[in-house]
Design an enzyme around this catalytic site. Structure first.
Site, PDB file in Angstrom:
ATOM      1  N   GLY A 269       0.828  -1.196   0.000  1.00 25.44           N
ATOM      2  CA  GLY A 269       0.000   0.000   0.000  1.00 25.44           C
ATOM      3  C   GLY A 269       0.863   1.247   0.000  1.00 25.44           C
ATOM      4  CD  GLU A 294      -3.650  -1.827  -5.027  1.00 20.96           C
ATOM      5  OE1 GLU A 294      -4.874  -1.640  -4.978  1.00 20.96           O
ATOM      6  OE2 GLU A 294      -2.918  -1.787  -4.023  1.00 20.96           O
ATOM      7  N   GLY A 388      -7.444  -1.217  -3.115  1.00 15.58           N
ATOM      8  CA  GLY A 388      -7.172  -2.580  -3.560  1.00 15.58           C
ATOM      9  C   GLY A 388      -6.814  -3.532  -2.440  1.00 15.58           C
TER      10      GLY A 388
END
Length: 510
Positions: A269, A294, A388
């Site tokens: 993250g 991501e 996500g």
């Protein structure tokens, strides 16, 4: 701007000022824009649209749009439109303070969604028609295809589904991004889906540009403006302690044979703690790691330079201005190491599970049994969104959630009897890490998890109170499998709302 960036002669004839392009967007329309976590978002058209909306509101006219993106964007998009009350509906993720304020005062409707769901839900028609897509590009090729900039996100879906398209060609973004993208066109709707032919994080399975029908492009806007991400704070002692606990645990897992020497693909993250973990990995002795994630932030660029990280697959960047400048200078190196994919691939549950990703994400709070709240403050105030994290928590090889043990100068405990909102259930959570320590919840019953979390992760100011609650719940709860005292389960949150401190008066700060 050099015309090299717009290599299709017919589309050069559609170049207009941002205000002219914004005039093609009308009240009540659903507008889908590129962008993912402060990268690759359109910068001029949203600001021109915000100015137009402000004029309309001053004249007493109603003017709002429904706004879809990949994830959060930046002040020039979310901020500009939220400030003029120009957004009626927002999804799937945001981090703008003005948008957050309107969401929490009930004037902006917000749909918080798993990022892996957004593209397919758009294809399923759950969000209605997409009237206009506005996407940022590095270049438009001779055939009219679009080379994305620093994110891909949901741009493929927006271009496929939108009735009309506006392209911002941003000369600030490095031309060397061309060739870094991997746009996969093999997805389909049920019942016609096929396996995705990706076996390793660095596999290329698609094309380097976005297809679009040139007839749908109604305007092209030339821009020269940087991506803007919130700067990271310097790594503090708490973040370093959390990172240290996690690195030690990963080494232990390798020693036990549960992880290979180069681990498994990493997902991280965004924020100071994940950056501290990445910095810890740089010093850890691990080599030839991979990332299937991501977002790439500063720490991953350092790992790629050093060879600790062999390759990284993502859908966008979240880099400081300093890292952005270095990235542009070293673009030829990073183009060999980084693959920018569509969001529906970077977050695809089947790929996350098959590759065996190690998910590392932040949290707001965790309860005694391992349920995670990652989105809501005191149960009802939205912070940013689930993003996500659920895609990787539910499907990854290992789901790790990290947080300081307290917040707001110690007045809030991150370990609570019951979370005030559930984003990730106990079934999807493997590891909890605070600066106090690490709790491995795998293979444990609810009561065993509670003991681990109290002993290893809770702050000393709250440990006795958690122990007291748990012991009384063991004795007095309706059931003994997941013991709770329902009248008290959320009393810590109510105490904070009433007094500004979760700690009972009998438990003053140390």
């Amino acid at each position: 701007m050099s015309e090299d960036r717009i290599r299709n002669a017919a589309l050069r004839d559609r170049v207009v000022p941002a205000a002219t392009a914004a005039a093609l967007i009308h009240p009540g329309q659903t507008v889908a824009m590129s962008g993912f976590t402060g990268s690759g978002y359109p910068k001029s058209v949203p600001q021109a649209l915000a100015a137009r909306i402000e004029v309309a509101h001053a004249a007493g006219e109603a003017f709002q749009i429904r706004l879809l993106t990949g994830a959060s964007t930046a002040p020039e998009l979310d901020g500009a439109l939220a400030k003029v009350d120009g957004i009626a509906l927002r999804l799937p993720f945001q981090s703008d303070p003005d948008a957050r304020r309107r969401i929490n005062d009930g004037t902006l409707a917000y749909i918080d969604a798993h990022l892996s769901h957004v593209a397919q839900h758009a294809w399923f028609g759950f969000y209605g028609d997409i009237d206009v897509a506005v996407v940022e590009a590095v270049a438009i090729r001779e055939d009219g295809s679009i080379v994305p900039s620093t994110s891909v996100g949901n741009s493929k879906t927006w271009l496929d589904l939108a009735k009309h398209v506006i392209v911002e060609v941003n000369d600030w973004q490095p031309a060397g991004l061309e060739g870094m993208h991997d746009i996969y066109y093999g997805t389909a709707l049920p019942p016609h889906r096929r396996p995705i032919p990706l076996e390793h994080p660095d596999d290329r399975i698609g094309e380097t540009a976005l297809r679009v029908d040139p007839d749908k492009i109604v305007a092209v806007v030339r821009t020269r403006a940087p991506d803007r991400n919130s700067p990271f704070s310097p790594v503090d002692a708490t973040s370093e302690q959390i990172a240290g606990h996690l690195i030690e645990f990963l080494r232990h897992e390798v020693d036990k044979g549960r992880l290979p020497a180069n681990l498994l693909p990493l997902q991280s993250g965004v924020g100071n703690i994940p950056n501290a973990v990445l910095a810890g990995l740089a010093k850890s002795g691990f080599r030839d790691l991979t990332a299937f994630t991501e977002v790439i932030q500063d720490g991953m660029l350092d790992l790629l330079r050093s060879g600790v990280l062999a390759s990284a697959s993502c859908t966008g960047f979240a880099m400081s201005p300093e890292a952005n400048a270095a990235f542009k200078d070293e673009i030829d190196f990073f183009r060999r190491k980084i693959i920018l994919r569509t969001q529906e691939i970077s977050n695809h549950p089947e790929l996350v599970r098959r590759l065996g990703c190690i998910g590392m994400n932040g949290m707001v709070e965790v309860d005694l049994y391992g349920n995670i709240n990652s989105t809501h403050i005191m149960g009802s105030r939205m912070q940013n969104g689930i993003g996500g994290s659920g895609d990787f928590a539910r499907n990854g090889f290992m789901s790790i959630f990290m947080s300081p043990s307290t917040a707001k100068n110690g007045t809030i405990s991150s370990i609570v009897p019951m979370v005030s909102h559930v984003d990730h259930t106990e079934h999807d959570v493997s590891i909890i890490v605070t600066e106090q320590g690490l709790a491995d919840l795998r293979g444990l019953s609810p009561k065993q998890r509670a003991r681990q979390l109290i002993d290893r992760c809770a702050h000393p100011d709250y440990r006795d109170a958690l122990e007291d609650y748990f012991e009384r719940a063991l004795r007095d709860s309706y059931g003994k499998h997941t013991p709770h005292l329902l009248p008290e389960a959320l009393s810590w949150h109510q105490r904070w709302l009433d007094t500004g401190d979760m700690r009972p008066a009998a438990n003053p700060p140390t």
